[in-house]
Design a protein around this motif. Structure first.
Motif, PDB file in Angstrom:
ATOM      1  N   ALA A 142      14.183  17.017  -2.377  1.00 29.91           N
ATOM      2  CA  ALA A 142      15.113  15.715  -2.556  1.00 29.91           C
ATOM      3  C   ALA A 142      14.191  14.856  -3.449  1.00 29.91           C
ATOM      4  O   ALA A 142      13.103  14.997  -3.792  1.00 29.91           O
ATOM      5  N   ASP A 143      15.162  14.078  -4.159  1.00 27.32           N
ATOM      6  CA  ASP A 143      14.508  12.942  -5.190  1.00 27.32           C
ATOM      7  C   ASP A 143      15.078  11.566  -4.575  1.00 27.32           C
ATOM      8  O   ASP A 143      16.253  11.275  -4.119  1.00 27.32           O
ATOM      9  N   ALA A 144      14.167  10.586  -4.344  1.00 27.28           N
ATOM     10  CA  ALA A 144      14.266   9.245  -3.773  1.00 27.28           C
ATOM     11  C   ALA A 144      14.089   8.367  -5.017  1.00 27.28           C
ATOM     12  O   ALA A 144      13.033   8.366  -5.510  1.00 27.28           O
ATOM     13  N   TYR A 145      14.792   7.142  -4.774  1.00 29.72           N
ATOM     14  CA  TYR A 145      14.259   5.962  -5.781  1.00 29.72           C
ATOM     15  C   TYR A 145      14.471   4.648  -5.007  1.00 29.72           C
ATOM     16  O   TYR A 145      15.290   4.491  -4.046  1.00 29.72           O
ATOM     17  N   SER A 146      13.728   3.501  -5.538  1.00 35.37           N
ATOM     18  CA  SER A 146      13.669   2.279  -5.056  1.00 35.37           C
ATOM     19  C   SER A 146      13.066   1.552  -5.731  1.00 35.37           C
ATOM     20  O   SER A 146      12.412   1.806  -6.692  1.00 35.37           O
ATOM     21  N   TYR A 185      10.694  10.858   2.752  1.00 32.14           N
ATOM     22  CA  TYR A 185      10.135  11.443   4.012  1.00 32.14           C
ATOM     23  C   TYR A 185      11.076  11.556   5.390  1.00 32.14           C
ATOM     24  O   TYR A 185      11.087  12.510   6.116  1.00 32.14           O
ATOM     25  N   ALA A 186      12.214  10.661   5.430  1.00 32.32           N
ATOM     26  CA  ALA A 186      13.204  10.769   6.311  1.00 32.32           C
ATOM     27  C   ALA A 186      14.043  12.092   5.840  1.00 32.32           C
ATOM     28  O   ALA A 186      14.494  12.762   6.743  1.00 32.32           O
ATOM     29  N   LEU A 187      14.224  12.451   4.458  1.00 35.00           N
ATOM     30  CA  LEU A 187      14.923  13.534   4.136  1.00 35.00           C
ATOM     31  C   LEU A 187      14.212  14.911   4.360  1.00 35.00           C
ATOM     32  O   LEU A 187      14.620  15.907   5.047  1.00 35.00           O
ATOM     33  N   MET A 188      12.976  14.883   3.958  1.00 38.53           N
ATOM     34  CA  MET A 188      12.185  16.167   3.917  1.00 38.53           C
ATOM     35  C   MET A 188      11.475  16.177   5.123  1.00 38.53           C
ATOM     36  O   MET A 188      10.896  17.443   5.590  1.00 38.53           O
ATOM     37  N   GLU A 190       3.203  11.069  11.259  1.00 41.53           N
ATOM     38  CA  GLU A 190       4.016  11.001   9.894  1.00 41.53           C
ATOM     39  C   GLU A 190       3.974   9.780   9.139  1.00 41.53           C
ATOM     40  O   GLU A 190       3.762   9.765   8.012  1.00 41.53           O
ATOM     41  N   THR A 191       3.766   8.452   9.780  1.00 39.96           N
ATOM     42  CA  THR A 191       3.261   7.135   9.038  1.00 39.96           C
ATOM     43  C   THR A 191       2.296   7.386   8.500  1.00 39.96           C
ATOM     44  O   THR A 191       1.878   7.277   7.457  1.00 39.96           O
TER      45      THR A 191
END
Length: 298
Positions: free
Chosen positions: A159-163, A186-189, A272-273
């Motif tokens: 996954a690739d995430a951006y913000s 992390y929600a995705l992976m 996880e956090t």
């Protein structure tokens, strides 16, 4: 009805969350049932002190009792939300409530120190106190859809995430705002990142994480050009490219917060956090080393 106290009023989350929980000044579709903000401590801020008076006045308009010290809320609440923008004060803010056995939600970032993150989690565990921290982006409807349609899409293999990723020295690197992208990733992976390589310059942070099972995920923190939230999820049967609509992220996060306050069961494991804190610390170190991969210290 769960009685909630809120600590530190230097973020718009204080008003936005109260509107949804107390069913005031917002459309009914945004309401979250089962809890009410009854008391708050405006506190202080080393990031945005100028925002506190306005948010304090709004909370007063909403009928929320105000106190000068966080500890004054103990005995009047069933749960607490630590809302400080400054992650470096979260450990100190949380301690009296954990010691008092009060379930606690800590807004992002959980802490800006892996050491403090581990100490908080350990203390909460020893006291038997439910503890939860998250960005609201973790529960964006688009992210939830990828997870709920795993049978159709297959498992996420990358996954690739951006913000957006504006910076502040008290929340270094991705801790300040880029954490939204990290939480999305992390929600995705899921957890399991082994090491991170990060390149950082004036306009961008680009962190590449390598998971222990061979998967790769990236976070792009944006400080130049058009910004927004979104991700690409590379699944076994489909590739999903999408921007994130932020209209319902607070509602979705608060559903999980209230459920934890009711049941005592956090929606994600605190480990996880802690790994997310370790990911950001490793990205900071890698950036200082010119992009050299850094192993997570978890």
């Amino acid at each position: 009805m769960i009685r909630i106290g809120m600590v530190d009023f230097d973020t718009s989350h204080v008003v936005a969350f109260t509107q949804r929980l107390n069913h005031i000044d917002i459309d009914e579709e945004q309401w979250v049932d089962g809890a009410k903000v009854v008391i708050g401590c405006p506190g202080e801020s080393k990031i945005s002190p100028e925002r506190i008076p306005g948010f304090t006045e709004k909370m007063r308009e909403y009928g929320v009792e105000l106190v000068e010290r966080p500890e004054e809320m103990i005995g009047k609440i069933d749960a607490v939300m630590i809302e400080s923008l400054d992650g470096s004060v979260h450990y100190e803010r949380a301690l009296p409530f954990i010691e008092a056995g009060i379930p606690i939600f800590i807004d992002k970032p959980f802490t800006c120190s892996l050491e403090e993150a581990k100490k908080l989690a350990d203390l909460a565990d020893r006291k038997g106190v439910p503890l939860f921290s998250s960005s609201s982006l973790r529960y964006a409807l688009e992210v939830q859809e990828v997870k709920s349609k795993e049978g159709e899409y297959g498992k996420v293999v990358g996954a690739d995430a951006y913000s957006p990723a504006p910076q502040h020295p008290r929340n270094p690197g991705l801790f300040h705002y880029g954490i939204h992208g990290v939480e999305t990733l992390y929600a995705l992976m899921g957890p399991g990142c082994e090491y991170v390589a990060c390149i950082s310059d004036e306009g961008t942070d680009l962190a590449v994480g390598h998971w222990k099972d061979g998967r790769v995920g990236t976070v792009r923190g944006i400080r130049k050009g058009t910004s927004g939230y979104g991700f690409s999820a590379f699944c076994e049967k489909r590739i999903i490219h999408t921007s994130i609509d932020t209209a319902y992220i607070y509602r979705e996060l608060l559903k999980r917060v209230v459920e934890m306050f009711q049941t005592g069961e956090p929606p994600i494991d605190i480990s996880e956090t802690i790994e997310i804190v370790a990911f950001i610390e490793a990205a900071l170190e890698s950036a200082r080393k010119g992009g050299e991969p850094v192993k997570l210290s978890v």
